[in-house]
Design a protein around this motif. Structure first.
Motif, PDB file in Angstrom:
ATOM      1  N   LYS A   7       0.802  -1.221   0.000  1.00 11.93           N
ATOM      2  CA  LYS A   7       0.000   0.000   0.000  1.00 11.93           C
ATOM      3  C   LYS A   7       0.838   1.275   0.000  1.00 11.93           C
ATOM      4  N   LYS A   8       2.085   1.163   0.431  1.00 13.00           N
ATOM      5  CA  LYS A   8       2.942   2.348   0.503  1.00 13.00           C
ATOM      6  C   LYS A   8       3.941   2.363  -0.651  1.00 13.00           C
ATOM      7  N   TYR A   9       4.149   3.551  -1.180  1.00  9.22           N
ATOM      8  CA  TYR A   9       5.183   3.750  -2.189  1.00  9.22           C
ATOM      9  C   TYR A   9       5.927   5.031  -1.840  1.00  9.22           C
ATOM     10  N   PHE A  10       6.983   5.335  -2.554  1.00 13.59           N
ATOM     11  CA  PHE A  10       7.794   6.486  -2.174  1.00 13.59           C
ATOM     12  C   PHE A  10       8.259   7.257  -3.402  1.00 13.59           C
ATOM     13  N   GLN A  11       8.613   8.489  -3.164  1.00 14.11           N
ATOM     14  CA  GLN A  11       9.246   9.333  -4.161  1.00 14.11           C
ATOM     15  C   GLN A  11      10.548   9.850  -3.575  1.00 14.11           C
ATOM     16  N   LEU A  12      11.528  10.104  -4.432  1.00 20.65           N
ATOM     17  CA  LEU A  12      12.853  10.516  -3.962  1.00 20.65           C
ATOM     18  C   LEU A  12      13.155  11.955  -4.359  1.00 20.65           C
ATOM     19  N   ARG A  41      -1.171  18.779   9.185  1.00 19.48           N
ATOM     20  CA  ARG A  41      -2.156  19.444  10.039  1.00 19.48           C
ATOM     21  C   ARG A  41      -3.105  20.317   9.216  1.00 19.48           C
ATOM     22  N   GLU A  42      -2.579  20.903   8.151  1.00 20.05           N
ATOM     23  CA  GLU A  42      -3.389  21.768   7.289  1.00 20.05           C
ATOM     24  C   GLU A  42      -4.101  20.994   6.188  1.00 20.05           C
ATOM     25  N   GLY A  43      -3.853  19.675   6.127  1.00 18.51           N
ATOM     26  CA  GLY A  43      -4.508  18.845   5.122  1.00 18.51           C
ATOM     27  C   GLY A  43      -4.072  19.133   3.708  1.00 18.51           C
ATOM     28  N   GLU A  44      -2.802  19.532   3.518  1.00 18.11           N
ATOM     29  CA  GLU A  44      -2.316  19.939   2.205  1.00 18.11           C
ATOM     30  C   GLU A  44      -1.375  18.925   1.556  1.00 18.11           C
ATOM     31  N   THR A  45      -1.250  17.740   2.136  1.00 13.74           N
ATOM     32  CA  THR A  45      -0.383  16.724   1.527  1.00 13.74           C
ATOM     33  C   THR A  45      -0.896  15.325   1.838  1.00 13.74           C
ATOM     34  N   ASP A  46      -0.616  14.413   0.922  1.00 14.51           N
ATOM     35  CA  ASP A  46      -0.930  12.995   1.134  1.00 14.51           C
ATOM     36  C   ASP A  46       0.276  12.227   1.651  1.00 14.51           C
ATOM     37  N   CYS A  47       1.423  12.909   1.739  1.00 11.81           N
ATOM     38  CA  CYS A  47       2.651  12.260   2.218  1.00 11.81           C
ATOM     39  C   CYS A  47       2.478  11.900   3.690  1.00 11.81           C
ATOM     40  N   ILE A  48       2.910  10.708   4.065  1.00 14.47           N
ATOM     41  CA  ILE A  48       2.737  10.260   5.445  1.00 14.47           C
ATOM     42  C   ILE A  48       4.058  10.199   6.213  1.00 14.47           C
ATOM     43  N   GLU A  49       5.189  10.276   5.498  1.00 15.04           N
ATOM     44  CA  GLU A  49       6.481  10.177   6.186  1.00 15.04           C
ATOM     45  C   GLU A  49       7.586  10.679   5.275  1.00 15.04           C
ATOM     46  N   VAL A  50       8.605  11.293   5.872  1.00 16.47           N
ATOM     47  CA  VAL A  50       9.804  11.673   5.126  1.00 16.47           C
ATOM     48  C   VAL A  50      11.017  11.310   5.965  1.00 16.47           C
ATOM     49  N   LYS A  51      12.012  10.719   5.332  1.00 14.94           N
ATOM     50  CA  LYS A  51      13.241  10.345   6.023  1.00 14.94           C
ATOM     51  C   LYS A  51      14.339  10.118   4.988  1.00 14.94           C
ATOM     52  N   ARG A  52      15.538   9.848   5.471  1.00 14.01           N
ATOM     53  CA  ARG A  52      16.649   9.581   4.550  1.00 14.01           C
ATOM     54  C   ARG A  52      16.409   8.277   3.817  1.00 14.01           C
ATOM     55  N   TYR A  53      16.685   8.284   2.531  1.00 13.76           N
ATOM     56  CA  TYR A  53      16.575   7.062   1.742  1.00 13.76           C
ATOM     57  C   TYR A  53      17.746   6.158   2.101  1.00 13.76           C
ATOM     58  N   ARG A  55      19.177   3.660   0.819  1.00 10.22           N
ATOM     59  CA  ARG A  55      20.048   3.096  -0.215  1.00 10.22           C
ATOM     60  C   ARG A  55      20.901   4.156  -0.911  1.00 10.22           C
ATOM     61  N   ALA A  56      20.826   5.408  -0.433  1.00  9.25           N
ATOM     62  CA  ALA A  56      21.662   6.485  -0.967  1.00  9.25           C
ATOM     63  C   ALA A  56      21.769   7.570   0.100  1.00  9.25           C
ATOM     64  N   LYS A  57      22.969   8.055   0.342  1.00  9.46           N
ATOM     65  CA  LYS A  57      23.193   8.965   1.467  1.00  9.46           C
ATOM     66  C   LYS A  57      22.722  10.381   1.193  1.00  9.46           C
ATOM     67  N   ASP A  58      22.453  10.738  -0.061  1.00 14.69           N
ATOM     68  CA  ASP A  58      22.118  12.125  -0.389  1.00 14.69           C
ATOM     69  C   ASP A  58      20.710  12.280  -0.968  1.00 14.69           C
ATOM     70  N   ARG A  59      19.802  11.377  -0.579  1.00  6.21           N
ATOM     71  CA  ARG A  59      18.428  11.456  -1.079  1.00  6.21           C
ATOM     72  C   ARG A  59      17.420  11.395   0.061  1.00  6.21           C
ATOM     73  N   LEU A  60      16.373  12.187  -0.070  1.00  7.98           N
ATOM     74  CA  LEU A  60      15.247  12.130   0.852  1.00  7.98           C
ATOM     75  C   LEU A  60      14.174  11.226   0.270  1.00  7.98           C
ATOM     76  N   MET A  61      13.490  10.503   1.127  1.00  5.67           N
ATOM     77  CA  MET A  61      12.422   9.599   0.698  1.00  5.67           C
ATOM     78  C   MET A  61      11.098  10.078   1.292  1.00  5.67           C
ATOM     79  N   TYR A  62      10.146  10.351   0.406  1.00  2.00           N
ATOM     80  CA  TYR A  62       8.809  10.761   0.816  1.00  2.00           C
ATOM     81  C   TYR A  62       7.870   9.575   0.610  1.00  2.00           C
TER      82      TYR A  62
END
Length: 319
Positions: A7-12, A41-53, A55-62
């Protein structure tokens, strides 16, 4: 599993051009996490989590939950199903200029085609490669560290036959240490009964796993598509595998009695074993997986006895 339950997928987001230090990157992650909390809180995103990816030290994972169907937002269409259906390995690996073409493509067409190559390479690297599958299984909560270790062990063991490894097949034969001096193809002695049984158990557990995924998907489908899942008989058949063959430790079943027996012999105080009422009652989360798949399985088919405990073979007539 991912095509049914992912059910979960990510963008980098690539931050490599910013050349952040380790401390700066950690601060950026914290900043993005706070920003995400505000947006949620403002209901402006469907993203549920952000953290470091990982498998790569210089990418964020949403991380997102979806893909959601417009007419039924509670029913989620797994992203891995889309990636599996749309993946074209020939587009990723085969360059047109290396093969016959009716005519040469112009620069604009080549640019468009290169875009397809890059897209397929990204899809494979981040969603369909072995490491990517493990990562997606983890973020979907389907596996944890212990199950990941079992996957790695089984994958490595079976991979020795998919990608031929010297003496791997020999180890599964009767009289595996016997070598003849004449030239021949293959081995004169047959596969052992133990290896045949092990192969059968792999097939049984894998088929049961596939049927379980299908049954779960059908049972969770919206009523307008499937009003009656009709899976009780299928569930009964699926449950027989782990019930009738508990002496094979695959991915999601509890450790067999032999592994509990060996763990208690070597790592547990006898007083603790007595307090549990015997080694069979050892906390299953404490029992480590044995990476030596075949040898450990072979030993588990024979009864064993120590001064403290006795282990009975799961097979009739085996001592």
């Amino acid at each position: 599993m991912l095509m049914c339950r992912g059910k979960k997928y990510f963008q980098l987001r690539d931050l490599s051009e910013e050349k952040l230090t380790g401390g700066q990157f950690k601060a950026r992650v914290a900043q993005e996490q706070e920003r995400l909390r505000e947006l949620r809180r403002e209901g402006e995103t469907d993203c549920i989590e952000v953290k470091r990816y990982p498998r790569a030290k210089d990418r964020l994972m949403y991380v997102f939950e979806g893909l959601k169907m417009k007419d039924n937002p509670d029913f989620i269409h797994p992203a891995h199903l889309v990636h599996f259906q749309e993946f074209r390995p020939e587009a990723m690996r085969l360059k047109d200029e290396n093969y016959f073409q009716y005519y040469q493509n112009d620069k604009e067409t080549k640019k468009v085609l290169q875009g397809h190559v890059d897209a397929e390479a990204w899809r494979y690297k981040h969603y369909l490669s072995y490491d990517a599958l493990l990562h997606s299984l983890e973020i979907n909560g389907i596996i944890d560290t212990n199950i990941n270790a079992r996957i790695e062990a089984h994958y490595t063991f079976l991979g020795k036959f998919l990608h031929p490894t010297h003496d791997a097949a020999r180890d599964l034969h009767n009289r595996r240490n016997w070598h003849c001096e004449r030239t021949s193809i293959g081995l004169e002695h047959s596969y052992s009964e133990t290896s045949t049984l092990l192969a059968s158990l792999y097939v049984s557990y894998l088929v049961a796993g596939l049927l379980d995924e299908a049954a779960t998907l059908i049972e969770g489908a919206p009523e307008k598509y499937i009003a009656n899942a009709g899976t009780p008989e299928l569930r009964k058949a699926i449950s027989r595998v782990s019930r009738d063959f508990p002496y094979f430790w695959f991915l999601f079943n509890d450790p067999p009695q032999y592994d509990r027996f060996m763990y208690c012999i070597h790592h547990v105080d006898p007083e603790d074993v007595r307090s549990w009422g015997g080694y069979s009652n050892v906390p299953v989360v404490d029992v480590p997986f044995n990476q030596h798949i075949y040898d450990n399985f072979q030993r588990s088919l024979n009864s064993a006895r120590t001064t403290l405990y006795s282990y009975q073979s799961p097979l009739p007539g085996m001592q």
